[in-house]
Design a protein around this motif. Structure first.
Motif, PDB file in Angstrom:
ATOM      1  N   PRO A  10       3.407 -27.679  33.521  1.00  0.00           N
ATOM      2  CA  PRO A  10       2.209 -27.698  33.649  1.00  0.00           C
ATOM      3  C   PRO A  10       1.333 -26.386  33.488  1.00  0.00           C
ATOM      4  O   PRO A  10       0.298 -26.145  33.901  1.00  0.00           O
ATOM      5  N   ARG A  11       1.918 -25.512  32.621  1.00  0.00           N
ATOM      6  CA  ARG A  11       1.164 -24.363  32.401  1.00  0.00           C
ATOM      7  C   ARG A  11       1.245 -23.996  30.757  1.00  0.00           C
ATOM      8  O   ARG A  11       2.106 -24.628  30.065  1.00  0.00           O
ATOM      9  N   ASP A  12       0.516 -22.666  30.444  1.00  0.00           N
ATOM     10  CA  ASP A  12       0.506 -22.150  29.530  1.00  0.00           C
ATOM     11  C   ASP A  12       1.623 -20.914  29.342  1.00  0.00           C
ATOM     12  O   ASP A  12       1.751 -20.469  30.481  1.00  0.00           O
ATOM     13  N   TYR A  13       2.139 -20.623  28.143  1.00  0.00           N
ATOM     14  CA  TYR A  13       3.113 -19.544  28.193  1.00  0.00           C
ATOM     15  C   TYR A  13       2.353 -18.654  27.025  1.00  0.00           C
ATOM     16  O   TYR A  13       2.018 -19.170  25.954  1.00  0.00           O
ATOM     17  N   TRP A  14       2.557 -17.330  27.378  1.00  0.00           N
ATOM     18  CA  TRP A  14       1.974 -16.513  26.279  1.00  0.00           C
ATOM     19  C   TRP A  14       2.873 -15.467  25.790  1.00  0.00           C
ATOM     20  O   TRP A  14       3.881 -14.907  26.560  1.00  0.00           O
ATOM     21  N   GLY A  15       2.891 -14.966  24.510  1.00  0.00           N
ATOM     22  CA  GLY A  15       3.688 -13.903  24.211  1.00  0.00           C
ATOM     23  C   GLY A  15       2.902 -12.711  24.165  1.00  0.00           C
ATOM     24  O   GLY A  15       1.895 -12.669  24.833  1.00  0.00           O
ATOM     25  N   LYS A  16       3.797 -11.405  23.990  1.00  0.00           N
ATOM     26  CA  LYS A  16       2.874 -10.207  24.140  1.00  0.00           C
ATOM     27  C   LYS A  16       2.225  -9.693  23.049  1.00  0.00           C
ATOM     28  O   LYS A  16       1.485  -8.572  23.340  1.00  0.00           O
ATOM     29  N   GLY A  17       2.176 -10.192  21.818  1.00  0.00           N
ATOM     30  CA  GLY A  17       1.291 -10.167  21.049  1.00  0.00           C
ATOM     31  C   GLY A  17       1.709  -9.389  19.926  1.00  0.00           C
ATOM     32  O   GLY A  17       2.700  -8.450  19.976  1.00  0.00           O
ATOM     33  N   THR A  18       1.246  -9.250  18.723  1.00  0.00           N
ATOM     34  CA  THR A  18       1.571  -8.396  17.486  1.00  0.00           C
ATOM     35  C   THR A  18       0.282  -7.815  16.867  1.00  0.00           C
ATOM     36  O   THR A  18      -0.707  -8.727  16.689  1.00  0.00           O
ATOM     37  N   LEU A  19       0.357  -6.576  16.446  1.00  0.00           N
ATOM     38  CA  LEU A  19      -1.018  -5.839  16.021  1.00  0.00           C
ATOM     39  C   LEU A  19      -1.043  -6.178  14.442  1.00  0.00           C
ATOM     40  O   LEU A  19      -0.209  -5.860  13.902  1.00  0.00           O
ATOM     41  N   VAL A  20      -2.230  -6.724  14.246  1.00  0.00           N
ATOM     42  CA  VAL A  20      -2.559  -6.996  12.871  1.00  0.00           C
ATOM     43  C   VAL A  20      -3.756  -5.954  12.558  1.00  0.00           C
ATOM     44  O   VAL A  20      -4.856  -6.003  13.226  1.00  0.00           O
ATOM     45  N   ILE A  40      11.355 -25.783  23.992  1.00  0.00           N
ATOM     46  CA  ILE A  40      10.544 -26.806  23.296  1.00  0.00           C
ATOM     47  C   ILE A  40       9.108 -26.724  23.791  1.00  0.00           C
ATOM     48  O   ILE A  40       8.712 -26.964  25.217  1.00  0.00           O
ATOM     49  N   LEU A  41       7.955 -26.410  23.147  1.00  0.00           N
ATOM     50  CA  LEU A  41       6.640 -26.599  23.568  1.00  0.00           C
ATOM     51  C   LEU A  41       5.765 -27.669  22.800  1.00  0.00           C
ATOM     52  O   LEU A  41       6.106 -28.130  21.775  1.00  0.00           O
ATOM     53  N   ASN A  42       4.858 -28.049  23.623  1.00  0.00           N
ATOM     54  CA  ASN A  42       4.092 -29.116  22.791  1.00  0.00           C
ATOM     55  C   ASN A  42       2.991 -28.564  21.765  1.00  0.00           C
ATOM     56  O   ASN A  42       3.111 -27.926  20.851  1.00  0.00           O
ATOM     57  N   ALA A  43       1.671 -28.277  22.377  1.00  0.00           N
ATOM     58  CA  ALA A  43       0.680 -27.705  21.514  1.00  0.00           C
ATOM     59  C   ALA A  43       1.056 -25.988  21.451  1.00  0.00           C
ATOM     60  O   ALA A  43       1.489 -25.549  22.427  1.00  0.00           O
ATOM     61  N   MET A  44       0.846 -25.430  20.260  1.00  0.00           N
ATOM     62  CA  MET A  44       1.095 -23.901  20.154  1.00  0.00           C
ATOM     63  C   MET A  44       0.112 -23.404  19.397  1.00  0.00           C
ATOM     64  O   MET A  44      -0.521 -24.034  18.347  1.00  0.00           O
ATOM     65  N   ASP A  45      -0.506 -22.282  19.909  1.00  0.00           N
ATOM     66  CA  ASP A  45      -2.049 -21.747  19.254  1.00  0.00           C
ATOM     67  C   ASP A  45      -1.580 -20.361  18.869  1.00  0.00           C
ATOM     68  O   ASP A  45      -0.798 -19.630  19.583  1.00  0.00           O
ATOM     69  N   TRP A  46      -2.648 -19.812  18.329  1.00  0.00           N
ATOM     70  CA  TRP A  46      -2.548 -18.611  17.924  1.00  0.00           C
ATOM     71  C   TRP A  46      -4.047 -18.033  18.527  1.00  0.00           C
ATOM     72  O   TRP A  46      -4.930 -18.780  18.205  1.00  0.00           O
ATOM     73  N   TYR A  47      -4.078 -16.933  19.301  1.00  0.00           N
ATOM     74  CA  TYR A  47      -5.235 -16.300  19.537  1.00  0.00           C
ATOM     75  C   TYR A  47      -5.328 -14.956  19.036  1.00  0.00           C
ATOM     76  O   TYR A  47      -4.241 -14.300  18.591  1.00  0.00           O
ATOM     77  N   ARG A  48      -6.491 -14.157  18.947  1.00  0.00           N
ATOM     78  CA  ARG A  48      -6.475 -12.850  18.692  1.00  0.00           C
ATOM     79  C   ARG A  48      -7.468 -12.074  19.445  1.00  0.00           C
ATOM     80  O   ARG A  48      -8.358 -12.624  19.918  1.00  0.00           O
ATOM     81  N   GLY A 100     -11.744  -4.056  22.324  1.00  0.00           N
ATOM     82  CA  GLY A 100     -13.047  -4.018  23.108  1.00  0.00           C
ATOM     83  C   GLY A 100     -13.535  -5.451  23.077  1.00  0.00           C
ATOM     84  O   GLY A 100     -14.842  -5.555  23.755  1.00  0.00           O
ATOM     85  N   LYS A 101     -12.915  -6.437  22.551  1.00  0.00           N
ATOM     86  CA  LYS A 101     -13.632  -7.929  22.753  1.00  0.00           C
ATOM     87  C   LYS A 101     -12.622  -8.831  23.458  1.00  0.00           C
ATOM     88  O   LYS A 101     -11.484  -8.375  23.849  1.00  0.00           O
ATOM     89  N   GLN A 102     -13.228  -9.946  23.722  1.00  0.00           N
ATOM     90  CA  GLN A 102     -12.483 -10.862  24.320  1.00  0.00           C
ATOM     91  C   GLN A 102     -11.294 -11.785  23.501  1.00  0.00           C
ATOM     92  O   GLN A 102     -11.310 -11.445  22.136  1.00  0.00           O
ATOM     93  N   ARG A 103     -10.223 -12.231  24.107  1.00  0.00           N
ATOM     94  CA  ARG A 103      -9.444 -12.920  23.152  1.00  0.00           C
ATOM     95  C   ARG A 103     -10.053 -14.252  22.815  1.00  0.00           C
ATOM     96  O   ARG A 103     -10.551 -14.965  23.462  1.00  0.00           O
TER      97      ARG A 103
END
Length: 112
Positions: free
Chosen positions: A98-108, A27-35, A39-42
């Motif tokens: 006390p931390r963030d958790y990240w997935g490994k990503g999916t390519l679009v 169970i997580l509180n806030a959940m976000d999407w990043y991309r 060659g660019k930052q997340r």
């Protein structure tokens, strides 16, 4: 330890749609999407609290919709009217103190 697994990425033509999913093992509180474009930052895309409050980057407002199913510990990103500049690896992030958790990503990849 919480694990996040994204799915739903792929190749789509400009103007098309994709739906991304992110399944969490806890169970997580806030959940976000990043991309992250090549060659660019997340960059931040969208966020949703456990209560359903949402926030979007200006570049995706009106085209993307974030939602979540708390019973399934899953967050979704419906992406419509895709543009070439939406191409990148999409990452799911979840917050559980006390931390963030990240997935490994999916390519679009959006093609012309």
């Amino acid at each position: 330890q919480v694990q996040l697994v994204e799915s739903g990425g792929g190749l789509v033509q400009a103007g098309g749609s994709l739906r991304l999913s992110c399944a969490a093992t806890g169970i997580l509180n806030a959940m976000d999407w990043y991309r992250q474009a090549p060659g660019k930052q997340r960059d931040f895309v969208a966020s949703i609290t456990r209560g359903g409050s949402t926030n979007y980057a200006d570049s995706v407002k009106g085209r993307f919709t974030i939602s979540r199913d708390n019973a399934k510990n899953t967050v979704y990103l419906q992406m419509n009217s895709l543009k070439l500049e939406d191409t990148g690896v999409y990452y799911c992030k979840g917050w559980l103190a006390p931390r963030d958790y990240w997935g490994k990503g999916t390519l679009v990849t959006v093609s012309s």
